[in-house]
Every structure is written in C-alpha cells, then in structure tokens.
Design an enzyme around this catalytic site. Structure first.
Site, short mmCIF file in Angstrom:
data_model
loop_
_atom_site.label_atom_id
_atom_site.label_comp_id
_atom_site.label_asym_id
_atom_site.label_seq_id
_atom_site.Cartn_x
_atom_site.Cartn_y
_atom_site.Cartn_z
N ASP A 10 0.85 -1.20 0.00
CA ASP A 10 0.00 0.00 0.00
C ASP A 10 0.88 1.25 0.00
O ASP A 10 1.60 1.51 0.98
CB ASP A 10 -0.89 -0.05 1.25
N ILE A 11 0.81 2.01 -1.07
CA ILE A 11 1.68 3.19 -1.24
C ILE A 11 1.49 4.23 -0.12
O ILE A 11 2.42 4.97 0.20
CB ILE A 11 1.45 3.82 -2.65
N VAL A 33 -6.22 3.71 -5.97
CA VAL A 33 -5.14 4.30 -5.17
C VAL A 33 -5.49 5.74 -4.77
O VAL A 33 -5.12 6.21 -3.69
CB VAL A 33 -3.79 4.18 -5.91
N ASP A 34 -6.22 6.43 -5.62
CA ASP A 34 -6.66 7.81 -5.34
C ASP A 34 -7.52 7.83 -4.07
O ASP A 34 -7.29 8.65 -3.15
CB ASP A 34 -7.47 8.29 -6.56
N SER A 117 -2.72 4.33 -14.35
CA SER A 117 -3.64 3.94 -15.45
C SER A 117 -3.95 2.45 -15.54
O SER A 117 -4.76 2.05 -16.38
CB SER A 117 -3.14 4.40 -16.82
N THR A 118 -3.30 1.60 -14.73
CA THR A 118 -3.46 0.14 -14.95
C THR A 118 -4.63 -0.47 -14.17
O THR A 118 -4.85 -1.67 -14.24
CB THR A 118 -2.17 -0.63 -14.58
N GLY A 119 -5.38 0.35 -13.44
CA GLY A 119 -6.54 -0.15 -12.71
C GLY A 119 -7.81 0.19 -13.47
O GLY A 119 -8.05 -0.31 -14.57
N VAL A 120 -8.59 1.09 -12.90
CA VAL A 120 -9.86 1.53 -13.50
C VAL A 120 -9.66 1.99 -14.95
O VAL A 120 -10.53 1.74 -15.80
CB VAL A 120 -10.46 2.70 -12.67
N1 AR6 Z 1 -1.32 1.27 -3.11
C1 AR6 Z 1 -0.65 1.00 -4.27
N2 AR6 Z 1 -1.28 0.69 -5.44
C2 AR6 Z 1 -2.62 0.65 -5.41
C3 AR6 Z 1 -3.39 0.92 -4.23
C4 AR6 Z 1 -2.67 1.24 -3.05
N3 AR6 Z 1 -3.27 1.52 -1.90
N4 AR6 Z 1 -4.70 0.80 -4.55
C5 AR6 Z 1 -4.77 0.46 -5.87
N5 AR6 Z 1 -3.52 0.35 -6.38
P1 AR6 Z 1 -6.30 2.85 -10.13
P2 AR6 Z 1 -6.06 4.33 -12.66
C6 AR6 Z 1 -3.09 0.03 -7.75
O1 AR6 Z 1 -7.59 2.25 -10.54
O2 AR6 Z 1 -6.16 3.08 -13.44
C7 AR6 Z 1 -9.62 6.49 -9.55
O3 AR6 Z 1 -11.00 6.41 -9.30
C8 AR6 Z 1 -4.04 -0.75 -8.63
O4 AR6 Z 1 -3.96 -2.14 -8.35
O5 AR6 Z 1 -6.17 3.33 -8.73
O6 AR6 Z 1 -5.01 5.34 -13.02
C9 AR6 Z 1 -9.18 7.88 -9.96
O7 AR6 Z 1 -9.92 8.87 -9.30
C10 AR6 Z 1 -3.49 -0.41 -10.01
O8 AR6 Z 1 -2.38 -1.26 -10.31
O9 AR6 Z 1 -5.89 4.10 -11.08
C11 AR6 Z 1 -9.43 7.87 -11.44
O10 AR6 Z 1 -10.77 8.17 -11.72
C12 AR6 Z 1 -2.95 1.01 -9.85
O11 AR6 Z 1 -2.93 1.26 -8.44
C13 AR6 Z 1 -9.12 6.47 -11.85
O12 AR6 Z 1 -9.33 5.67 -10.68
C14 AR6 Z 1 -3.80 2.08 -10.53
O13 AR6 Z 1 -5.17 1.75 -10.42
C15 AR6 Z 1 -7.68 6.30 -12.26
O14 AR6 Z 1 -7.48 5.02 -12.76
#
Ligand code: AR6
Length: 171
Positions: A10-11, A33-34, A117-120
């Site tokens: 967890d960052i 993560v946001d 960018s690799t999540g949502v």
């Molecule tokens: N620590 C480290 N990495 C994490 C954590 C954490 N606590 N939680 C998730 N990840 P995403 P995006 C990873 O979806 O694709 C938000 O709603 C996760 O597994 O957080 O850039 C924003 O407000 C993945 O590998 O971000 C935007 O609307 C990575 O973080 C949108 O999502 C990014 O996943 C941005 O989407």
C-alpha cells in the site's frame, strides 16, 4: 547513485518524501489508489486539491502530504485505455516525466509511483510497466536529486510483470 526498485504493498504507508497519485482530472478523489490516498491523507487534502483547479491528462500537480508520512503528493492523470492508438503510450510517459520534474523542483529524494492507469483506466500492465521503467531509468540517467524511486505494485502478478520489465530474464 540513484536506484529504482519494485515494492508490493500500500503506497500510503511508505515513508518517502513524495508519493504519486493516479488521480482523475478533477483532482477531487475517486476509487483505487486515489481513494486510498485521500482516506489516509485526510479531508484537508481534498480542500487543498480543490484550490489546484484540476489537471489535464498527462500533466501533474503537487500538494502537501497532510496525514501521510510523505511530505508531498504528486497528482498525475493517466490516460484511459482506448486500445492503444489514441496516444495512450505518450500520455502515460508524460505522466512519469511531469511527476519526476515536479519531484526535482521540490527537492524530493525518495519518490514512490503506483502503476498509473493500470486499474480503472484499463492500461495493460505489461505495456505500462515498460513505459514506467523506461521513463524512470531515463530520468535517473541524467542530473537528478533523487536517490531512490520505488515502483509500487498492488498484486503479486503485477509485481512479476514489473520485475520482468526492470530485470528482463532475471538479469
Ligand atoms: N497502493 C498502491 N497501489 C494501489 C493501491 C494502493 N493503496 N490501490 C490500488 N492500487 P487505479 P487508474 C493500484 O484504478 O487506473 C480512480 O477512481 C491498482 O492495483 O487506482 O489510473 C481515480 O480517481 C493499479 O495497479 O488508477 C481515477 O478516476 C494502480 O494502483 C481512476 O481511478 C492504478 O489503479 C484512475 O485510474
């Protein structure tokens, strides 16, 4: 010599000078993560982010870390994946470059990135990892005040992908 490494976890728990947030263009919080960063930093972060007035895709903005260990949060807005021919690679590279430039301006020595960018937003992790490693290594090869950049992953599968990008074939 500055170094780059991969870390699974967890960052928001990292004791570094700055962490990068994978935000959306409103900068007012969201999921992934946001959401985790806003929860950990506390409501004052949202207040400060409101003053920043948003951020276009591929750019970055900086705020205080509030209740985090990190002194700063660098908010960057990654591209939504649309199949790969809509400039996604260049926009993602731009997120890394803009974040690294802000880190240098603010005298950051230790910096942690999530997999932007690799999540949502759906950017394929293998392709994103190549871009992250290329941009960070390229930056650290030039003049820098950074001692360490940590590439944070949140699953063991993503960790494998990042390690392969950083050390191809176990180099
Ligand atoms: N620590 C480290 N990495 C994490 C954590 C954490 N606590 N939680 C998730 N990840 P995403 P995006 C990873 O979806 O694709 C938000 O709603 C996760 O597994 O957080 O850039 C924003 O407000 C993945 O590998 O971000 C935007 O609307 C990575 O973080 C949108 O999502 C990014 O996943 C941005 O989407």
């Amino acid at each position: 010599m500055s170094s780059v490494r991969v870390w699974l976890g967890d960052i928001t728990t990292l004791d570094v000078d700055a962490i990068v947030n994978a935000a959306n263009s409103s900068l007012l919080g969201g999921g992934g993560v946001d959401g985790a960063i806003h929860r950990a930093a506390g409501p004052e972060l949202r207040e400060e982010c409101r003053e920043l007035g948003g951020c276009p895709t591929g750019e970055a903005r900086i705020s205080g870390g509030h209740r985090l260990f990190a002194r700063h949060i660098i908010h960057t807005v990654g591209p939504v994946w649309h199949g790969g021919d809509k400039g996604e690679d260049e926009l993602l590279a731009s997120c890394y470059r803009a974040s690294l430039a802000l880190a240098e301006e603010h005298d950051v020595h230790t910096l942690a990135f999530p997999a932007i960018s690799t999540g949502v937003y759906g950017f394929p992790i293998e392709r994103a990892a190549q871009i992250a490693v290329r941009e960070v290594r390229g930056h650290l090869a030039g003049p820098t005040g950074l001692d360490e950049v940590i590439l944070v992953v949140f699953s063991s599968r993503d960790e494998d992908v990042y390690r392969e990008a950083l050390f191809p074939h176990g180099e």
